[in-house]
Design an enzyme around this catalytic site. Sequence first.
Site, PDB file in Angstrom:
ATOM      1  N   SER A 240       0.579  -1.373  -0.105  1.00  0.00           N
ATOM      2  CA  SER A 240       0.343   0.202  -0.026  1.00  0.00           C
ATOM      3  C   SER A 240       0.750   1.157  -0.137  1.00  0.00           C
ATOM      4  CB  SER A 240      -0.847   0.046   0.933  1.00  0.00           C
ATOM      5  OG  SER A 240      -1.636  -1.249   0.903  1.00  0.00           O
ATOM      6  N   HIS A 312      -0.246   3.753   4.401  1.00  0.00           N
ATOM      7  CA  HIS A 312      -0.933   4.600   3.284  1.00  0.00           C
ATOM      8  C   HIS A 312      -0.845   6.570   3.300  1.00  0.00           C
ATOM      9  CE1 HIS A 312      -3.570   1.027   4.190  1.00  0.00           C
ATOM     10  NE2 HIS A 312      -3.543   1.652   2.838  1.00  0.00           N
TER      11      HIS A 312
END
Length: 377
Positions: A240, A312
């Site tokens: 991610s 993220h």
Amino acid sequence: MDERGESFPLGPDFEGKYKPIFENYGPRGIPLSEIRKQLLENDDSIPRQLMRELIRKADSDRDGHLSYNEFIRLMQLRQRHLTRFQRLVRGAISTVVPRGAVNEYGEDVVDSYIDHYTCKPPPMFMILISVIETIVFIIYAVILSKRGTPVTANTGCPTDSPLIFNPSRRYEAWRFLSYMLMHVGYLHLIFNLIFQLLLGIPLELVHKWWRMLIVYFLGVIAGSLCHTVFDQTTFLAGASGGCYALIGAHFAIVIMNWKEMTHDWMDGVVKFLLSAPVRLGFWTILAGADIGVAVYKRYFLEETTNVGYAAHLGGALAGLLIGIPVMKNIKKLKWERVVFWVSIVLYLLFVAFAVLWNIFYKGFPKTDWTKCCKADS
């Protein structure tokens, strides 16, 4: 239009660029020999024999010259005979740089890329990293199956792997990067692969593999560093950080090319959908929703395996800050040079802060000095 009645647009600046040249040659136009020499020497997107045939067809009155209107016909014939791959490249590039954007030389950016793109080297970085992640996932799926804990849609990640980020073993510095190879369940892997291939390959076509490598890997590292600052007690797995670095890089591209990406952006549905405001809105909503779900699952659901979400944010921040100086800029403006250096400084400050945090913060789990990764019997 060609003989089949199909229309092939040649770009908004085509007439202004080429018509004055033909006017200098008089009403008959440019001799075929000169046209043939220029195209055969400078255009390798179509086989030479086919280009000769297209030139012959374009000379409709057979006078040995190409008038401006005949030249338009030649260019339309050329576009019709673009290879399927070139059409694929055009479609991919249009998702990164919308048609109508012009560079500092007044050329249509998409057409310029198509004319000069040679696929040497091909866009292999995103494909290669995806293949490696898949192979690692399969290897550990086999290992877990032998242990009696098979991989499912949302579970299955060996915490004793030397690749996963373990907050108790931060002294093994490679884990700050290698965690991207580990995934928790096959849905985690599939979504990351789809995401990075669909967004990464078009970016790589335009910005080349080495820029993607820099953005992706620095995004992964920034993701793990951000994780250690905001969520120190959980393991970290998944690509991610790299995926969100691609989103951040996309933001950087849009910001640095805002003027070009809002060129006639209300002129048709396609231009509107590919315009800078719509792109920013789309990626903001998508990223915000994904991060929101990750935070909710992390803090409000009682799951047996908590995997961090802060990567993220770190990846997106790195993609934005690194994307500004690294990714291609259609037109370089004076203020963008300032942003160039500010972005580099901010990224370095973030990394320095996170490193110092890892050194001096006392809230991490107790360091695990035991030997890891015992071989399975």
